[in-house]
Design a protein around this motif. Sequence first.
Motif, PDB file in Angstrom:
ATOM      1  N   ALA A   1     -60.802   4.199  62.500  1.00 39.46           N
ATOM      2  CA  ALA A   1     -59.558   4.833  62.962  1.00 39.46           C
ATOM      3  C   ALA A   1     -59.651   5.250  64.426  1.00 39.46           C
ATOM      4  CB  ALA A   1     -59.219   6.037  62.071  1.00 39.46           C
ATOM      5  N   ALA A   2     -60.248   4.388  65.256  1.00 38.49           N
ATOM      6  CA  ALA A   2     -60.491   4.757  66.657  1.00 38.49           C
ATOM      7  C   ALA A   2     -59.195   5.058  67.403  1.00 38.49           C
ATOM      8  CB  ALA A   2     -61.271   3.646  67.357  1.00 38.49           C
ATOM      9  N   ASP A   3     -58.160   4.245  67.200  1.00 40.70           N
ATOM     10  CA  ASP A   3     -56.886   4.478  67.890  1.00 40.70           C
ATOM     11  C   ASP A   3     -56.248   5.788  67.435  1.00 40.70           C
ATOM     12  OD1 ASP A   3     -57.211   2.118  69.261  1.00 40.70           O
ATOM     13  OD2 ASP A   3     -55.897   0.958  67.947  1.00 40.70           O
ATOM     14  N   ALA A   4     -56.322   6.049  66.143  1.00 39.47           N
ATOM     15  CA  ALA A   4     -55.761   7.293  65.613  1.00 39.47           C
ATOM     16  C   ALA A   4     -56.493   8.499  66.192  1.00 39.47           C
ATOM     17  CB  ALA A   4     -55.847   7.302  64.089  1.00 39.47           C
ATOM     18  N   LYS A   5     -57.823   8.421  66.254  1.00 35.97           N
ATOM     19  CA  LYS A   5     -58.602   9.533  66.798  1.00 35.97           C
ATOM     20  C   LYS A   5     -58.267   9.782  68.267  1.00 35.97           C
ATOM     21  CE  LYS A   5     -62.445   8.952  63.593  1.00 35.97           C
ATOM     22  NZ  LYS A   5     -63.835   8.488  63.409  1.00 35.97           N
TER      23      LYS A   5
END
Length: 264
Positions: free
Chosen positions: A75-79
């Motif tokens: 979930a890199a983009d969400a983080k």
Amino acid sequence: MQPLSDRQNDIVSLARATGRVTVEDLAVRFDVTPQTIRRDLNDLCDRRVLTRTHGGALISSSVENLSYEARRLIAADAKRAIGAAAAALIPDKSSLFINIGTTTEEVAMALRSHSGLRVVTNNLNVAMMLYPHPSMEVIVIGGPVRRSDGAVIGGGAVDSIRQFKVDTAVIGASALDEDGSLLDFDALEVTASRAIIENARRVMLVCDRMKLQRAAPVRIAHMSQIHTFVTDRLDSIALRETCAAHGVQVVEALPDSPPEEMQD
């Protein structure tokens, strides 16, 4: 129960190494159809080895966390979006705790344009990000450093934390329960997180929605102890109601993002 196939064992090994696997990548890697991979993933999820997500699966464990580097990939983009939204809520010329976690590190990254901050942290990664900025004062909590992720934990760290009283604590969690429980894997890390919560005037929880798909054995706190919950999107009606019941401000960084689905 039938043993795992060679391909399923390879899928599990990949998931352990990277945290998350996708149908598309696995189909290419094993030169099979996406439908075949979906069947493998569904079988692994039925066995509770993996947890299904939209487009793939996560490693599933309620007693052991993923490696820190693997967690950075999930979930890199969400983080990143959560980090920006959380940083926007923190005023210049204020003091804060930032604890260990890949999402709290994204908050620190987004804070680099702030000025006049005093940042107290038990996260060496956060300290390394922020100390070069002349407009910030960075204080690193004392104690032994955990080699796996740069966390400073243990009794000495807790004693150090208790020397401060800050405006805002930015904390993460490895798992969230719909009843409002914040959960983690390491009791020593949880002890530090509790001390951080107790010594802040406002507590900000930063967690992506995938944390609701995970379980962990050690209770950090309850949502009633949180003032602001920053997430990418909150799909759980039960958790939303819990937040409302306790006056928790919910900030969704990506409210229009597609939902996690059990099937692709």
